[in-house]
Write a protein that holds these residues in place. Structure first.
Motif, PDB file in Angstrom:
ATOM      1  N   PRO A 136      21.663  36.818  24.947  1.00  0.00           N
ATOM      2  CA  PRO A 136      21.579  37.637  26.154  1.00  0.00           C
ATOM      3  C   PRO A 136      20.900  38.984  25.898  1.00  0.00           C
ATOM      4  O   PRO A 136      21.209  39.686  24.938  1.00  0.00           O
ATOM      5  N   GLY A 137      19.933  39.312  26.748  1.00  0.00           N
ATOM      6  CA  GLY A 137      19.257  40.600  26.677  1.00  0.00           C
ATOM      7  C   GLY A 137      18.137  40.685  25.666  1.00  0.00           C
ATOM      8  O   GLY A 137      17.412  41.677  25.616  1.00  0.00           O
ATOM      9  N   SER A 149      14.589  39.637  23.554  1.00  0.00           N
ATOM     10  CA  SER A 149      13.262  39.036  23.672  1.00  0.00           C
ATOM     11  C   SER A 149      12.525  39.236  22.356  1.00  0.00           C
ATOM     12  O   SER A 149      12.658  40.280  21.708  1.00  0.00           O
ATOM     13  N   LYS A 191      17.889  44.570  25.545  1.00  0.00           N
ATOM     14  CA  LYS A 191      18.262  45.489  26.620  1.00  0.00           C
ATOM     15  C   LYS A 191      19.779  45.449  26.799  1.00  0.00           C
ATOM     16  O   LYS A 191      20.374  44.379  26.854  1.00  0.00           O
ATOM     17  N   LYS A 236      23.171  47.265  28.959  1.00  0.00           N
ATOM     18  CA  LYS A 236      23.681  48.100  30.037  1.00  0.00           C
ATOM     19  C   LYS A 236      25.127  48.464  29.749  1.00  0.00           C
ATOM     20  O   LYS A 236      25.914  47.616  29.347  1.00  0.00           O
ATOM     21  N   ASP A 279       9.728  35.360  29.186  1.00  0.00           N
ATOM     22  CA  ASP A 279      10.088  36.028  30.417  1.00  0.00           C
ATOM     23  C   ASP A 279      10.888  37.280  30.094  1.00  0.00           C
ATOM     24  O   ASP A 279      11.593  37.343  29.084  1.00  0.00           O
ATOM     25  N   GLU A 280      10.765  38.276  30.957  1.00  0.00           N
ATOM     26  CA  GLU A 280      11.481  39.524  30.742  1.00  0.00           C
ATOM     27  C   GLU A 280      12.982  39.237  30.713  1.00  0.00           C
ATOM     28  O   GLU A 280      13.552  38.675  31.654  1.00  0.00           O
ATOM     29  N   ALA A 281      13.619  39.600  29.610  1.00  0.00           N
ATOM     30  CA  ALA A 281      15.039  39.305  29.455  1.00  0.00           C
ATOM     31  C   ALA A 281      15.877  40.224  30.336  1.00  0.00           C
ATOM     32  O   ALA A 281      15.587  41.416  30.469  1.00  0.00           O
ATOM     33  N   GLU A 282      16.915  39.656  30.929  1.00  0.00           N
ATOM     34  CA  GLU A 282      17.839  40.453  31.727  1.00  0.00           C
ATOM     35  C   GLU A 282      18.732  41.239  30.788  1.00  0.00           C
ATOM     36  O   GLU A 282      19.148  40.744  29.740  1.00  0.00           O
ATOM     37  N   ALA A 283      19.047  42.476  31.158  1.00  0.00           N
ATOM     38  CA  ALA A 283      19.830  43.352  30.284  1.00  0.00           C
ATOM     39  C   ALA A 283      21.216  42.762  30.016  1.00  0.00           C
ATOM     40  O   ALA A 283      21.833  42.137  30.884  1.00  0.00           O
ATOM     41  N   ASP A 298      24.862  43.187  29.864  1.00  0.00           N
ATOM     42  CA  ASP A 298      25.820  44.103  30.486  1.00  0.00           C
ATOM     43  C   ASP A 298      27.116  44.095  29.674  1.00  0.00           C
ATOM     44  O   ASP A 298      27.947  43.195  29.803  1.00  0.00           O
TER      45      ASP A 298
END
Length: 236
Positions: free
Chosen positions: A31-32, A34, A48, A50, A195-199, A201
């Protein structure tokens, strides 16, 4: 601080081993994270994070300092720095696999040194969060390996060029795209941009751990507010 986690992957040990020592295959399951570059045993990327409304980006380098295929054990050293702040993270991660037949169990030992905002979580909460992240990683990896098996079987059944010619077939065999991409990526930048990785959290992963620590404070604030309102009413 030292952390220990265990997870299980629904795949044979050899398949899991090959995946874990190939950053391009597993980066998408973290998770997060790249991946930006792979050069032999060294790879670079970013993650990334959060923490509530605060967004952080860590950029760093990882290096395999040990890969023992016979023992199915690997050690990675990683260093990362927050791109817009002073936060840092340094870790030595040791991974050991155990054959369980159709499944594989893994033990991950992490020697972690972290500064900046994530350090406020403390060892207990970081261990809890880390465990949930690794569980998600293991689920994702199991799915990836299950999906790759049919492709591998199809590749094995493709006849060699000489055999096809002998049989008089006019069809030409092609190398599967996944193999071509992997070969092209070994020398440097990742073959296809991810693809741009989601941060990641951290508060969402901490869940109950955070609530347990925050609940007494919230309760005190609520009680204080009620007392304040009652006193004001009595005065009037």
């Amino acid at each position: 601080m030292q952390l220990e986690h265990n997870f299980t992957v629904d795949a044979p040990i050899d398949s899991v081993w090959k995946a874990l020592i190939d950053p391009e295959r597993v980066a998408g399951c973290m998770p997060g994270a790249s991946l930006t570059d792979v050069d032999g045993d060294k790879f670079t990327g970013q993650i990334k994070v959060k923490i509530g409304p605060v967004a952080l980006v860590y950029k760093g380098v990882g290096t395999f300092i040990e890969k023992d295929e016979g023992a199915h054990r690997a050690v990675i050293e990683g260093n990362a720095k927050e791109s817009r702040g002073q936060g840092t993270a340094k870790a030595t991660v040791s991974m050991s696999l155990k054959d369980e037949g159709d499944t594989t169990t893994a033990t991950v030992l992490t020697d972690l040194a972290i500064t900046g905002k994530p350090a406020q979580f403390g060892r207990g909460m970081l261990s809890d969060v880390g465990g949930k992240i690794i569980d998600q990683f293991a689920t994702c990896l199991s799915k990836k390996l299950a999906e790759s098996e049919p492709a591998a079987d199809a590749e094995e059944t493709v006849p060699a060029a000489g055999e096809a010619a002998t049989a008089g077939s006019s069809a030409t065999s092609t190398v599967p795209a996944t193999s071509a991409e992997t070969q092209g990526a070994r020398g440097g930048a990742v073959a296809q941009p991810q693809d741009e990785a989601e941060a990641l959290d951290l508060m969402a992963y901490a869940g109950g751990s955070v609530l347990k620590r925050v609940a007494p404070i919230v309760g005190a604030v609520v009680v204080g507010a009620i007392v304040f309102v009652l006193v004001r009413r009595l005065r009037h």
